[in-house]
Structure formats: C-alpha cells, structure tokens
Design an enzyme around this catalytic site. Structure first.
Site, mmCIF file in Angstrom:
data_model
loop_
_atom_site.group_PDB
_atom_site.id
_atom_site.type_symbol
_atom_site.label_atom_id
_atom_site.label_comp_id
_atom_site.label_asym_id
_atom_site.label_seq_id
_atom_site.Cartn_x
_atom_site.Cartn_y
_atom_site.Cartn_z
ATOM 1 N N GLU A 32 -6.335 29.598 119.907
ATOM 2 C CA GLU A 32 -5.842 30.833 119.296
ATOM 3 C C GLU A 32 -5.053 30.597 118.014
ATOM 4 O O GLU A 32 -4.095 29.812 117.988
ATOM 5 C CB GLU A 32 -4.979 31.594 120.300
ATOM 6 C CG GLU A 32 -4.648 33.003 119.864
ATOM 7 C CD GLU A 32 -4.404 33.902 121.047
ATOM 8 O OE1 GLU A 32 -5.368 34.565 121.480
ATOM 9 O OE2 GLU A 32 -3.267 33.931 121.558
ATOM 10 N N LYS A 73 -2.475 31.998 115.961
ATOM 11 C CA LYS A 73 -1.423 32.954 116.325
ATOM 12 C C LYS A 73 -0.110 32.563 115.660
ATOM 13 O O LYS A 73 0.405 31.474 115.905
ATOM 14 C CB LYS A 73 -1.280 32.936 117.856
ATOM 15 C CG LYS A 73 -0.224 33.812 118.463
ATOM 16 C CD LYS A 73 -0.279 33.632 119.972
ATOM 17 C CE LYS A 73 0.686 34.521 120.710
ATOM 18 N NZ LYS A 73 0.593 34.335 122.179
ATOM 19 N N LYS A 77 -8.831 39.076 118.570
ATOM 20 C CA LYS A 77 -7.797 39.347 119.575
ATOM 21 C C LYS A 77 -7.015 40.572 119.111
ATOM 22 O O LYS A 77 -6.114 40.493 118.282
ATOM 23 C CB LYS A 77 -6.878 38.127 119.700
ATOM 24 C CG LYS A 77 -5.855 38.235 120.840
ATOM 25 C CD LYS A 77 -6.506 37.939 122.182
ATOM 26 C CE LYS A 77 -5.461 37.842 123.285
ATOM 27 N NZ LYS A 77 -4.643 36.621 123.194
ATOM 28 N N GLU A 121 -10.411 41.395 129.947
ATOM 29 C CA GLU A 121 -9.210 40.734 130.472
ATOM 30 C C GLU A 121 -8.622 41.512 131.643
ATOM 31 O O GLU A 121 -8.448 42.729 131.577
ATOM 32 C CB GLU A 121 -8.171 40.622 129.353
ATOM 33 C CG GLU A 121 -6.892 39.925 129.772
ATOM 34 C CD GLU A 121 -5.919 39.803 128.605
ATOM 35 O OE1 GLU A 121 -6.084 38.875 127.808
ATOM 36 O OE2 GLU A 121 -5.018 40.662 128.492
ATOM 37 N N ASN A 163 -5.488 36.832 132.753
ATOM 38 C CA ASN A 163 -4.235 36.590 132.049
ATOM 39 C C ASN A 163 -3.125 36.343 133.069
ATOM 40 O O ASN A 163 -2.851 37.202 133.914
ATOM 41 C CB ASN A 163 -3.880 37.791 131.163
ATOM 42 C CG ASN A 163 -2.847 37.448 130.112
ATOM 43 O OD1 ASN A 163 -2.027 36.558 130.310
ATOM 44 N ND2 ASN A 163 -2.886 38.144 128.993
ATOM 45 N N GLU A 188 -6.066 32.328 130.945
ATOM 46 C CA GLU A 188 -5.236 32.697 129.798
ATOM 47 C C GLU A 188 -3.749 32.659 130.160
ATOM 48 O O GLU A 188 -3.359 33.095 131.236
ATOM 49 C CB GLU A 188 -5.572 34.122 129.321
ATOM 50 C CG GLU A 188 -7.022 34.359 128.960
ATOM 51 C CD GLU A 188 -7.301 35.814 128.647
ATOM 52 O OE1 GLU A 188 -8.483 36.180 128.577
ATOM 53 O OE2 GLU A 188 -6.339 36.602 128.483
ATOM 54 N N SER A 189 -2.946 32.161 129.245
ATOM 55 C CA SER A 189 -1.474 32.164 129.312
ATOM 56 C C SER A 189 -0.920 31.122 130.289
ATOM 57 O O SER A 189 -1.414 30.957 131.404
ATOM 58 C CB SER A 189 -0.928 33.539 129.680
ATOM 59 O OG SER A 189 -1.253 34.498 128.699
#
Length: 371
Positions: A154, A156, A217, A266, A288, A324-325
């Site tokens: 990502e 970001k 995103k 998601e 997520n 994710e995360s």
C-alpha cells in the site's frame, strides 16, 4: 440569541440553550422541503420524495446489520415553535465514529465531483484509459512463485489513527521500491482529507511504468466513483461491506466487470462475511482485522472468519482471501497463511521503512523478489 435561517433571509430568535438548530419558515403557499445538514456544515433542501428514498435505503441497510449511515439523517424537523421548524442538533446528526464521518464527507465530495464531471464524460475517459491488468492473476502467480501470500503493498502517506507515516513521501518511488521487493499488486490511497492520498498519485504511478496492477483504495459510496477510478488507470477497487448494502455490492460488482475493474470486497465480522458469501461471482474477499468503528486491531479476526462452514464455502467458490491490517512480522504472515489467506494487504509496516524494498523482505522473513 440564535439566528434562524429562512430561505433568503435571517432574523433573531428567542434564546434556546438546549437547541442547536437550523430552521425553515413554513408557508401555506408552498410545499415544505427538508433542510439537510451536510458534512461541511452547509445546508441544502431535500425534497420530501427524495427523503423517503434515502430513508428506505437506510432501513434496508439496517436489516443487513449495517451500522454505518451513508449520510446525515434528513428527516422532518423534530421541533416546532410557531411558524418555524427546528432541527435538533443531536446524536442523530453527528457521526458516531470515524468511518461514518469519512463516509458522510465522501458522499458530499462525490456529489460535488459528479457535478463537475458528469458520467458521460467519464465513460469517454474510461475508453481512453490504459487497458486493465489482471489483478487476480497477478496474486495467483505470486503465490505460486513464492509459496507465500501474495503482497498487495500500500502506497499510503497518512491515516486518521496514526497521522503522517512518511514525511519524505514520493508515491512513484515507493511504488517502484515495492515492485522491486516482490509486491504482486499495489494499493493506492486516493482519499485526500483523511489519508492525504490522491488520484494524481495513482495516475502518476500508472504512468511511471510500474507493472503491478493497482487497487484504488477509496471509500466507494456511488457507482460514479468506479468509472472515475478506472479513468485514472485503476485495475481494481475496494468495496466495503460495512458501508454498502448487498444490492449495491451486486450492482457495483457488475459495473466493475463491465469496465474492467476487479472488486475487492472487504469484510470485518461474521455477518458481513455471511452476506458476501451469498453473492454470486465474488472472487476476492478482504478480511480487515481493524475494527473500523474503534480502530482496534486483532489478527485473530481472520481465523475466526475462516473457520467452519465459511472456510469450506470459500474453498468451494475458489475465492481468494486477502488478510488486511495488523500484519507486521513473518509470524503474522505465517499465522494468516495457515488459516487460509493467500494474499495480504500491507501498508504501514513497510511504507515507514527507509527502504520499502528491505521492509518487504523483513515482513516475510526472506527476499520474495523475482530477481
């Protein structure tokens, strides 16, 4: 003293310490409209018919367990004093969490952008955009090559919970470093207000010759955004089940297929996973581990959502699951891979590294580049 807002005029009103309101004059000669509070503080008239449509949309979302409201309530005024209608400034007109605040802001932002770039102009731009690249094929190829979850790296700069992640932020150089380090695909934040991202970043990366397919995103609340993302060179787009009802996800997924985008849907909890597994044609589901209402992270959420019948159904449908995360170490990557994840989306733990290429090797515990 407070000021009452009339159409075209204002006047001083009675003191009211308990009310923070906007009001409109009720006239017997015209059909009353509703005064909607926008996320930027402005107000606009909402025709009663449109209010009914919006209200029914919120009711449908509520039946599907969606707690995020797409926009501030626009119902009839809640209080009357003489000829004036008052809207109470209360919990109902205030975002309940950061995700709801982002969504309300996005709804207003998209409405403004739609006015400047009508859909017919975007359809022309989509036809002129670079051809879409196969996002899912890139993930599968990486998994086969490395034997480890494919990386969606990502690009970001910042987040609402962490602030600025990297001061010397050059999106193109970061994207090239990710590609060099073995990323299968990229994710590019395009929200400006909360993540300091932009579509200019996405476009610049695409035009710089980076070959990794790109996920836009973004917080999608309107199908118009899909055409806009594709016109800027996106190959995939994020659809968030916590925001979008099932019908919207079905409709938007069909549009994605029509214009060459891959939807990554998601989910965050069991209810969202169950909803999405009932929708035909979904090929990519992201789990997520971050609670988007509290922003707390727990990577065991991935395991919980892939246990039992859900995991079996995912295998039967040949769906690729993206973790994710909260994935920061080789142990984290191994944990989610063991429970069935075949791709991971990671930003913070690698973008903060002085050399993102090295950051990828540290994340996986080895060099996963093709070189």
């Amino acid at each position: 003293m407070e000021t009452l807002f009339l159409r075209g005029s204002s006047l001083n009103s009675i003191p009211s310490s308990s009310l923070n309101h906007r009001s409109t004059f009720r006239s017997n000669n015209r059909r009353p409209s509703l005064r909607a509070q926008q996320s930027d503080g402005s107000a606009t008239d909402i025709p009663p018919g449109e209010f009914k449509v919006r209200n029914s949309q919120e009711e449908i979302a509520a039946t599907q367990g969606i707690r995020i409201r797409r926009r501030p309530p626009t119902g009839p005024p809640l209080h009357y004093v003489g000829p004036f209608e008052f809207r109470l400034q209360n919990e109902g007109n205030t975002p309940r969490n950061i995700l709801e605040e982002i969504v309300w802001n996005k709804d207003t932002e998209v409405a403004q952008m739609r006015g400047k770039k009508p859909l017919y102009t975007l359809k022309k731009a989509v036809d002129m955009a670079p051809p879409p690249r196969d996002f899912i094929a890139a993930l599968k190829a990486s998994y086969l090559r490395t034997g480890m979850p494919a990386l969606i790296a990502e690009v970001k700069k910042a987040s609402p919970s962490r602030g600025v992640l990297r001061e010397d932020f050059d999106p193109v150089e970061i994207a090239k470093a990710y590609e060099k380090g073995g990323a299968a695909c990229l994710s590019v934040l395009t929200d400006a207000k909360y993540f300091q991202g932009s579509f200019e970043n996405l476009e610049a990366i695409r035009n710089a010759g980076v070959t990794c397919p790109i996920l836009c995103k973004e917080f999608i609340v309107d199908a118009w955004q899909l055409y806009y993302a594709r016109s800027k060179g996106a190959d995939a787009v994020l659809l968030i089940a916590a925001i979008l009802p099932d019908l919207d996800i079905k409709y938007m997924s069909k549009i994605c297929k029509l214009i060459g985008l891959t939807p990554l849907v998601e989910v965050h909890d069991e209810n969202e996973m169950d909803r999405i597994l009932e929708i035909d044609g979904i090929q990519l589901i992201g789990i997520n581990n971050r609670n988007l209402e509290t922003f707390e992270v727990d990577i065991s959420n991935t395991k919980k959502l892939l246990e039992g019948e859900r995991g079996e159904k995912i295998k039967q449908k040949d769906i690729i699951v993206v973790g994710e995360s909260g994935l920061c170490t080789p142990a984290d990557v191994a944990y989610v891979q063991e429970v069935g994840v075949k791709a991971i989306l990671v930003g913070e733990s690698i973008v903060k590294q002085k050399d993102p290429t090295t950051g990828i090797a540290e994340l996986f515990g080895k060099d996963i580049s093709a070189a």
